[in-house]
Write an enzyme that holds these catalytic residues in place. Sequence first.
Site, mmCIF file in Angstrom:
data_model
loop_
_atom_site.group_PDB
_atom_site.id
_atom_site.type_symbol
_atom_site.label_atom_id
_atom_site.label_comp_id
_atom_site.label_asym_id
_atom_site.label_seq_id
_atom_site.Cartn_x
_atom_site.Cartn_y
_atom_site.Cartn_z
ATOM 1 N N TYR A 69 1.158 -1.135 0.262
ATOM 2 C CA TYR A 69 -0.006 0.427 0.004
ATOM 3 C C TYR A 69 0.584 1.396 0.290
ATOM 4 C CZ TYR A 69 -4.603 -2.574 0.077
ATOM 5 O OH TYR A 69 -5.465 -3.658 0.014
ATOM 6 N N SER A 70 0.901 2.370 0.982
ATOM 7 C CA SER A 70 1.467 2.983 1.449
ATOM 8 C C SER A 70 3.159 3.221 1.097
ATOM 9 C CB SER A 70 0.506 4.865 1.209
ATOM 10 O OG SER A 70 -0.472 5.255 1.027
ATOM 11 N N THR A 71 3.451 1.978 1.604
ATOM 12 C CA THR A 71 4.715 2.212 1.593
ATOM 13 C C THR A 71 5.212 2.698 0.135
ATOM 14 O OG1 THR A 71 4.767 0.875 3.182
ATOM 15 C CG2 THR A 71 7.066 1.144 2.404
#
Length: 387
Positions: A69-71
């Site tokens: 995801y937002s990593t």
Amino acid sequence: MPSVQTEGSCEPRFRKVREAFEENFASRGEVGAAVALTIDGKSVVDLWGGFADKQRSRPWTRDTIVNVYSTTKGLTAICAHRLIDQGKIDIDAPVAKYWPEFAQAGKDKLPVRFLLSHRAGLPAVRKPLGENALFEWDTMCSALAAQEPWWEPGKKHGYHALTFGYLVGEVIRRVTGKTPGTYFRDEVARPLGLDAHIGLDASHDGRVASMIMSPPPPPGAPNLFAEIAKNPETATAKAFMNPNTMSRPGLVNSREWRAAEIPAGNGHTTARALARVYGALARGGEVDGIRVMSPREVPQCYQEQSFGPDEVLMLSTRFSQGFMMSQPGASLGPSPHAFGHPGAGGSLGFADVDSKVGFGYVMNQMAAGILIDPRATALIDAAYASL
């Protein structure tokens, strides 16, 4: 329930990290995960364990990769900083210098730095988007180019949950002629030998861990999606639900999701790769003779740009240019010069230039928290207790 066996390597002085990793399985609901740590470019922890599926039938192996995801935002930000460092992007220039269509709706002077620091006022598109828009690069970029900011750019900040990737990614594409996933592969992943992908070829599907959705937050805990349901026209609601693709059951485990380039949210990687790339930044932008960016650019990664109430997440967030930074209750360790990015459900990568630490944590059992997951916090605390 099958027992969990931890595999990999861990230097003796970092045994507390191994213990915390095992405790995540014993008491924090871990199903499958990996953690890695580098110090001055040298691997000191590289552990994995558990299972790559909800049924606990596929072991998590050394080469298991997983959606983070937002990593992914941190990987995209690294690409932008590399281009800024090379003089190919001027962070204070108008976005429209590189992307002329972006000048619509009064955005002709909006600078690149506001895209990276979540201050552009473009966390969402107001007009309803088609169900497949998320996978249609030109559709998303055209909609954002036409979108009027939700607030005066630069005056506030709000998490650009999905739009960050299209906004920063389109500048990368206009400057280099390469999609952000291709640029990342050619300029960062391949040179460093990272098993990290923004846009995943089907040949890798057999080693991808299946994401397991999180249970709902307990009563009284922040519940973003309950707030969204109250008013579907807010920036928060539109940021996560327009297009409504994100609510599709099983989306994250689909071939369609894996194949797309969504530079804010669909990277697939290992903890080892996150620790290596952030480990390079932690030691001045270079490791093993491979330079990601110059030492003069690295401080730009930890200069605070936004801190305080977030217009989208409805809690406090703190950002530099493209990276999240420590704040009370969401720490990346003791260093004021740590920077990185978490992902929904718990994954995390960060660099600490003071201790020359590169850290990576990935997992498949999502948790309901928004910023730094307790499993990651336990690993971070153990790592710094070992230094």
